[in-house]
Scaffold this motif. Sequence first.
Motif, PDB file in Angstrom:
ATOM      1  N   GLY A  18     -13.046  96.065  57.682  1.00  0.00           N
ATOM      2  CA  GLY A  18     -12.174  97.100  57.125  1.00  0.00           C
ATOM      3  C   GLY A  18     -12.136  96.965  55.613  1.00  0.00           C
ATOM      4  N   SER A  19     -10.980  97.272  54.996  1.00  0.00           N
ATOM      5  CA  SER A  19     -10.904  97.260  53.524  1.00  0.00           C
ATOM      6  C   SER A  19     -11.250  95.884  52.964  1.00  0.00           C
ATOM      7  CB  SER A  19      -9.499  97.627  53.044  1.00  0.00           C
ATOM      8  OG  SER A  19      -9.056  98.764  53.675  1.00  0.00           O
ATOM      9  N   MET A  20     -10.543  94.841  53.444  1.00  0.00           N
ATOM     10  CA  MET A  20     -10.774  93.514  52.858  1.00  0.00           C
ATOM     11  C   MET A  20     -12.114  92.941  53.308  1.00  0.00           C
ATOM     12  SD  MET A  20     -10.140  91.238  50.778  1.00  0.00           S
ATOM     13  CE  MET A  20      -8.679  91.850  49.973  1.00  0.00           C
ATOM     14  N   ASN A  43     -16.558  96.092  64.189  1.00  0.00           N
ATOM     15  CA  ASN A  43     -15.407  96.988  64.111  1.00  0.00           C
ATOM     16  C   ASN A  43     -15.100  97.420  65.537  1.00  0.00           C
ATOM     17  OD1 ASN A  43     -16.749  97.805  61.162  1.00  0.00           O
ATOM     18  ND2 ASN A  43     -14.537  97.848  61.239  1.00  0.00           N
ATOM     19  N   ARG A  44     -14.008  98.180  65.676  1.00  0.00           N
ATOM     20  CA  ARG A  44     -13.776  98.735  67.008  1.00  0.00           C
ATOM     21  C   ARG A  44     -14.585 100.028  67.192  1.00  0.00           C
ATOM     22  NH1 ARG A  44      -7.318  98.282  67.114  1.00  0.00           N
ATOM     23  NH2 ARG A  44      -7.738  99.187  65.084  1.00  0.00           N
ATOM     24  N   SER A  45     -14.497 100.925  66.195  1.00  0.00           N
ATOM     25  CA  SER A  45     -15.084 102.252  66.391  1.00  0.00           C
ATOM     26  C   SER A  45     -16.568 102.281  66.054  1.00  0.00           C
ATOM     27  CB  SER A  45     -14.336 103.282  65.537  1.00  0.00           C
ATOM     28  OG  SER A  45     -14.662 103.089  64.187  1.00  0.00           O
ATOM     29  N   ARG A  48     -17.375 103.632  62.474  1.00  0.00           N
ATOM     30  CA  ARG A  48     -17.324 102.633  61.398  1.00  0.00           C
ATOM     31  C   ARG A  48     -18.586 101.787  61.396  1.00  0.00           C
ATOM     32  NH1 ARG A  48     -12.361 100.065  58.555  1.00  0.00           N
ATOM     33  NH2 ARG A  48     -12.032 101.964  57.391  1.00  0.00           N
ATOM     34  N   ASN A  70     -17.918  91.180  69.526  1.00  0.00           N
ATOM     35  CA  ASN A  70     -17.511  90.024  68.707  1.00  0.00           C
ATOM     36  C   ASN A  70     -18.218  88.752  69.178  1.00  0.00           C
ATOM     37  OD1 ASN A  70     -15.614  91.216  66.826  1.00  0.00           O
ATOM     38  ND2 ASN A  70     -14.333  91.616  68.617  1.00  0.00           N
ATOM     39  N   ALA A  83     -11.310  89.025  59.718  1.00  0.00           N
ATOM     40  CA  ALA A  83     -10.617  89.943  58.799  1.00  0.00           C
ATOM     41  C   ALA A  83     -10.007  91.123  59.542  1.00  0.00           C
ATOM     42  CB  ALA A  83     -11.585  90.419  57.714  1.00  0.00           C
ATOM     43  N   VAL A  84      -9.544  90.881  60.784  1.00  0.00           N
ATOM     44  CA  VAL A  84      -8.779  91.909  61.493  1.00  0.00           C
ATOM     45  C   VAL A  84      -7.310  91.758  61.080  1.00  0.00           C
ATOM     46  CG1 VAL A  84     -10.386  91.947  63.448  1.00  0.00           C
ATOM     47  CG2 VAL A  84      -8.371  90.473  63.557  1.00  0.00           C
ATOM     48  N   PRO A  86      -3.450  90.767  61.124  1.00  0.00           N
ATOM     49  CA  PRO A  86      -2.911  89.493  61.610  1.00  0.00           C
ATOM     50  C   PRO A  86      -2.496  89.508  63.082  1.00  0.00           C
ATOM     51  CG  PRO A  86      -2.064  89.968  59.417  1.00  0.00           C
ATOM     52  CD  PRO A  86      -2.868  91.174  59.835  1.00  0.00           C
ATOM     53  N   VAL A 109      -8.984  85.449  56.884  1.00  0.00           N
ATOM     54  CA  VAL A 109      -8.552  86.249  55.737  1.00  0.00           C
ATOM     55  C   VAL A 109      -7.184  86.857  56.059  1.00  0.00           C
ATOM     56  CG1 VAL A 109      -9.189  88.326  54.405  1.00  0.00           C
ATOM     57  CG2 VAL A 109     -10.947  86.722  55.047  1.00  0.00           C
ATOM     58  N   ALA A 110      -6.738  86.703  57.309  1.00  0.00           N
ATOM     59  CA  ALA A 110      -5.527  87.369  57.787  1.00  0.00           C
ATOM     60  C   ALA A 110      -4.267  86.746  57.175  1.00  0.00           C
ATOM     61  CB  ALA A 110      -5.469  87.273  59.308  1.00  0.00           C
ATOM     62  N   ALA A 111      -3.439  87.588  56.568  1.00  0.00           N
ATOM     63  CA  ALA A 111      -2.225  87.098  55.915  1.00  0.00           C
ATOM     64  C   ALA A 111      -1.282  86.478  56.938  1.00  0.00           C
ATOM     65  CB  ALA A 111      -1.538  88.259  55.197  1.00  0.00           C
TER      66      ALA A 111
HETATM   67  N1  LIG Z   1      -5.939  94.615  51.957  1.00  0.00           N
HETATM   68  C1  LIG Z   1      -5.564  93.532  51.250  1.00  0.00           C
HETATM   69  O1  LIG Z   1      -5.183  93.580  50.075  1.00  0.00           O
HETATM   70  C2  LIG Z   1      -5.637  92.179  51.896  1.00  0.00           C
HETATM   71  C3  LIG Z   1      -5.556  91.042  51.085  1.00  0.00           C
HETATM   72  C4  LIG Z   1      -5.675  89.779  51.684  1.00  0.00           C
HETATM   73  C5  LIG Z   1      -5.826  89.690  53.059  1.00  0.00           C
HETATM   74  N2  LIG Z   1      -5.876  90.813  53.822  1.00  0.00           N
HETATM   75  C6  LIG Z   1      -6.023  90.642  55.265  1.00  0.00           C
HETATM   76  O2  LIG Z   1      -7.216  91.251  55.679  1.00  0.00           O
HETATM   77  C7  LIG Z   1      -7.089  91.637  57.038  1.00  0.00           C
HETATM   78  C8  LIG Z   1      -7.602  93.054  57.191  1.00  0.00           C
HETATM   79  O3  LIG Z   1      -6.804  93.911  56.402  1.00  0.00           O
HETATM   80  P1  LIG Z   1      -7.386  95.312  55.918  1.00  0.00           P
HETATM   81  O4  LIG Z   1      -6.443  95.849  54.920  1.00  0.00           O
HETATM   82  O5  LIG Z   1      -8.821  95.155  55.593  1.00  0.00           O
HETATM   83  O6  LIG Z   1      -7.244  96.152  57.296  1.00  0.00           O
HETATM   84  P2  LIG Z   1      -8.192  97.291  57.868  1.00  0.00           P
HETATM   85  O7  LIG Z   1      -8.793  98.094  56.769  1.00  0.00           O
HETATM   86  O8  LIG Z   1      -7.402  97.997  58.928  1.00  0.00           O
HETATM   87  O9  LIG Z   1      -9.384  96.481  58.569  1.00  0.00           O
HETATM   88  C9  LIG Z   1      -9.269  95.884  59.832  1.00  0.00           C
HETATM   89  C10 LIG Z   1     -10.620  96.070  60.515  1.00  0.00           C
HETATM   90  O10 LIG Z   1     -10.609  95.329  61.734  1.00  0.00           O
HETATM   91  C11 LIG Z   1     -11.314  96.075  62.695  1.00  0.00           C
HETATM   92  N3  LIG Z   1     -10.900  95.604  64.027  1.00  0.00           N
HETATM   93  C12 LIG Z   1      -9.690  95.714  64.605  1.00  0.00           C
HETATM   94  N4  LIG Z   1      -9.691  95.104  65.807  1.00  0.00           N
HETATM   95  C13 LIG Z   1     -10.932  94.597  65.982  1.00  0.00           C
HETATM   96  C14 LIG Z   1     -11.566  93.870  67.023  1.00  0.00           C
HETATM   97  N5  LIG Z   1     -10.914  93.516  68.132  1.00  0.00           N
HETATM   98  N6  LIG Z   1     -12.844  93.504  66.850  1.00  0.00           N
HETATM   99  C15 LIG Z   1     -13.526  93.821  65.723  1.00  0.00           C
HETATM  100  N7  LIG Z   1     -12.983  94.522  64.706  1.00  0.00           N
HETATM  101  C16 LIG Z   1     -11.702  94.909  64.843  1.00  0.00           C
HETATM  102  C17 LIG Z   1     -10.953  97.502  62.423  1.00  0.00           C
HETATM  103  O11 LIG Z   1     -11.936  98.331  62.982  1.00  0.00           O
HETATM  104  P3  LIG Z   1     -11.631  99.899  63.315  1.00  0.00           P
HETATM  105  O12 LIG Z   1     -11.395 100.560  61.992  1.00  0.00           O
HETATM  106  O13 LIG Z   1     -12.873 100.386  63.982  1.00  0.00           O
HETATM  107  O14 LIG Z   1     -10.397  99.907  64.185  1.00  0.00           O
HETATM  108  C18 LIG Z   1     -10.937  97.509  60.884  1.00  0.00           C
HETATM  109  O15 LIG Z   1     -12.208  97.816  60.354  1.00  0.00           O
HETATM  110  C19 LIG Z   1      -5.617  91.516  57.421  1.00  0.00           C
HETATM  111  O16 LIG Z   1      -5.449  90.400  58.270  1.00  0.00           O
HETATM  112  C20 LIG Z   1      -4.924  91.309  56.089  1.00  0.00           C
HETATM  113  O17 LIG Z   1      -3.814  90.432  56.218  1.00  0.00           O
HETATM  114  C21 LIG Z   1      -5.815  92.058  53.274  1.00  0.00           C
END
Ligand SMILES: NC(=O)c1ccc[n+]([C@@H]2O[C@H](COP(=O)([O-])OP(=O)(O)OC[C@H]3O[C@@H](n4cnc5c(N)ncnc54)[C@H](OP(=O)(O)O)[C@@H]3O)[C@@H](O)[C@H]2O)c1
Length: 282
Positions: A18-20, A43-45, A48, A70, A83-84, A86, A109-111
């Motif tokens: 995802g984003s991170m 990813n799930r979808s 993506r 996975n 990086a899913v 938390p 990477v999960a907070a």
């Molecule tokens: N954004 C930040 O600033 C930041 C900073 C530090 C840490 N983090 C940590 O980074 C992690 C991700 O955050 P994010 O902002 O990147 O969220 P995000 O954009 O929603 O990304 C999460 C990704 O995980 C995928 N996913 C969900 N369930 C899954 C599974 N069972 N198997 C494989 N992939 C799966 C999702 O795929 P789909 O889209 O296909 O559902 C999505 O691409 C979090 O734990 C967060 O705490 C984020």
Amino acid sequence: MTAAETTQLPSIALLGAGSMGRAVLSGLLAPTVEVAGGIRVTNRSAERAAEFADTPGVTAFATADDPDANRHAVAGAAIVIVAVKPAMVPDLLDEIASSLEPGAIVVSVAAGVTVATYEAHLPENVAVLRSMPNTPAVVGRAVTGLSAGTRSSAADLALVRTLFETVGTVVEVPESQLDALSTISGSGPAYVFLLIEALTQAAVEKGFTAEQAAELVNGTFAGAAELLVASGKTPTALRIQVTSPKGTTERALAVLQDADLPGLFTRATDAALARARELAAG
Ligand SMILES: NC(=O)c1ccc[n+]([C@@H]2O[C@H](COP(=O)([O-])OP(=O)(O)OC[C@H]3O[C@@H](n4cnc5c(N)ncnc54)[C@H](OP(=O)(O)O)[C@@H]3O)[C@@H](O)[C@H]2O)c1
């Protein structure tokens, strides 16, 4: 390019692109980085996953197409980045636990998800480290906090440091400090953007157009940050340089200092830390 300029990393699986996840991936895809055996992302979808079709060196899997995505991604991977979101971490760990290579390094990477949670869900022959990157990773300017787990070696820590150095700098801290670090550098970009928004609003109130205000303020923040890095001076020294005695800046700073900015940031970061503890408690 010489071998000395190339970062060599072993095979990597990135679960949750995802984003991170993508921000970290951008560093791994730099021309100066070589990942042996390539990078597998999940990813799930399927949509993506399809976005990676034209990315050389990346094989994407979607759980929507393959429920074992996975497990397939982690088989043979030396480093597994989780990086899913938390809340999804424990189920994901249970899913991959039996497919991880002995000696694999799992990097969170999960907070807020603790090393103890990871270690409880994973085999003993797997090392766990916890990280907290921030969003400037997208432009190679992240500050990443990194903590060892109880089963990780100094070599594991050094390897994961190298991985995160592909997107910026790394600060090693004990895990007990990682949530506090997150309230500074993890959330920090949001504090900076809020300050930029506030100064932009003040500029618009002084009669500048939105475009002019954005140019004045965005340019000032970017320029000041670059000056800080390039000059090697402290922010205090640079502030004093701009502040002529009895001048206009001095008047403005007096107003800002009356608002007790350090106290305000202490309260703000304390609130973030309290929230991290609430989230950890479920
Ligand atoms: N954004 C930040 O600033 C930041 C900073 C530090 C840490 N983090 C940590 O980074 C992690 C991700 O955050 P994010 O902002 O990147 O969220 P995000 O954009 O929603 O990304 C999460 C990704 O995980 C995928 N996913 C969900 N369930 C899954 C599974 N069972 N198997 C494989 N992939 C799966 C999702 O795929 P789909 O889209 O296909 O559902 C999505 O691409 C979090 O734990 C967060 O705490 C984020």
